[in-house]
Design a protein around this motif. Structure first.
Motif, mmCIF file in Angstrom:
data_model
loop_
_atom_site.group_PDB
_atom_site.id
_atom_site.type_symbol
_atom_site.label_atom_id
_atom_site.label_comp_id
_atom_site.label_asym_id
_atom_site.label_seq_id
_atom_site.Cartn_x
_atom_site.Cartn_y
_atom_site.Cartn_z
ATOM 1 N N SER A 1 5.773 3.162 1.039
ATOM 2 C CA SER A 1 6.687 4.156 0.461
ATOM 3 C C SER A 1 7.013 5.286 1.434
ATOM 4 O O SER A 1 7.663 6.251 1.052
ATOM 5 C CB SER A 1 6.074 4.730 -0.823
ATOM 6 N N SER B 1 0.843 -1.191 0.000
ATOM 7 C CA SER B 1 0.000 0.000 0.000
ATOM 8 C C SER B 1 0.878 1.241 0.000
ATOM 9 O O SER B 1 2.111 1.162 -0.016
ATOM 10 C CB SER B 1 -0.898 0.009 1.239
ATOM 11 N N GLU B 2 0.244 2.394 0.047
ATOM 12 C CA GLU B 2 0.976 3.663 0.087
ATOM 13 C C GLU B 2 1.885 3.743 1.307
ATOM 14 O O GLU B 2 2.909 4.432 1.294
ATOM 15 C CB GLU B 2 -0.046 4.812 0.105
#
Length: 226
Positions: A45, A41-42
């Motif tokens: 990062s 998922s985000e």
């Protein structure tokens, strides 16, 4: 048909789920953030943190639909909680949409909710066979057709309160939000009396033996001829 509605309330073991609207058991848990996920998922990062969230962040899960809701303090953050009962399912889709939109803004703006319900009332008059151009004229027409006095009072209460939401009047809805909540009940009451109950009676009557129905029709023809 009318039924008791129990809106989501933190600490209650059962209430009407904001997703499926079923009165169901609710499971409770505190919210925590974990660093290891079995999906990408985000979050992957960015720099992560691993800790329990403060105790005023709570998640509930519906036993019926298994969907989860998020709370901060005593406020349901997601989905947006509605304290109004759901709309009568015999209302047209357009009226139900206005009703649900009104319910979603009730807590933030009672006046906006009342204005939307006035629009729903105008559409309801059309569903009841009126023109829908002037609510007052539509109610007058329904009264001439033998409207139930309680339904008439409900219609006028909706009309007058809704008008005060659109035009300044004697009712300050920002100070009396409970009156707007009552409007949701009135919409459902009108729909129940004017649409649902007649439909259910007609359905039951049509299920009677054909011979019995013919006997009733023969009786009524004889009575009207005398």
């Amino acid at each position: 048909m009318a039924f008791d509605h129990f809106p989501p309330t933190l600490g209650k073991g059962e209430y009407h789920c904001p997703y499926c609207n079923v009165y169901a058991k609710q499971f409770y848990a505190h919210l925590s953030t974990l660093t290891n996920f079995n999906w990408r998922s985000e979050v992957d990062s960015h720099t992560k943190f691993d800790q329990h969230m403060p105790k005023d962040w709570i998640v509930t899960k519906c036993h019926h639909c298994s969907l989860v809701a998020f709370w901060h303090g005593e406020n349901m953050i997601y989905p947006k909680k509605s304290i109004a009962a759901p709309p009568n399912q015999d209302l047209s889709d357009s009226i139900q949409a206005d009703y649900q939109e009104a319910a979603s803004v009730l807590a933030d703006s009672p006046r906006a909710a009342a204005a939307l319900l006035r629009l729903a009332l105008q559409k309801l008059c059309v569903q009841l066979g009126e023109e829908g151009k002037n609510i007052n004229d539509d109610i007058k027409s329904l009264v001439k057709k033998g409207l139930n006095p309680l339904v008439q009072k409900s219609l006028d209460a909706l009309r007058i309160t809704g008008n005060n939401a659109v035009h300044p009047g004697e009712i300050d809805l920002s100070e009396e939000p409970h009156k707007v909540l009552k409007l949701f009940e009135l919409i459902n009451f009108i729909a129940n009396k004017m649409i649902t109950e007649p439909k259910e009676i007609e359905s039951f009557y049509e299920g009677l033996p054909s011979g019995a129905i013919q006997a009733v029709e023969k009786r009524d023809k004889a009575e009207s001829a005398s």
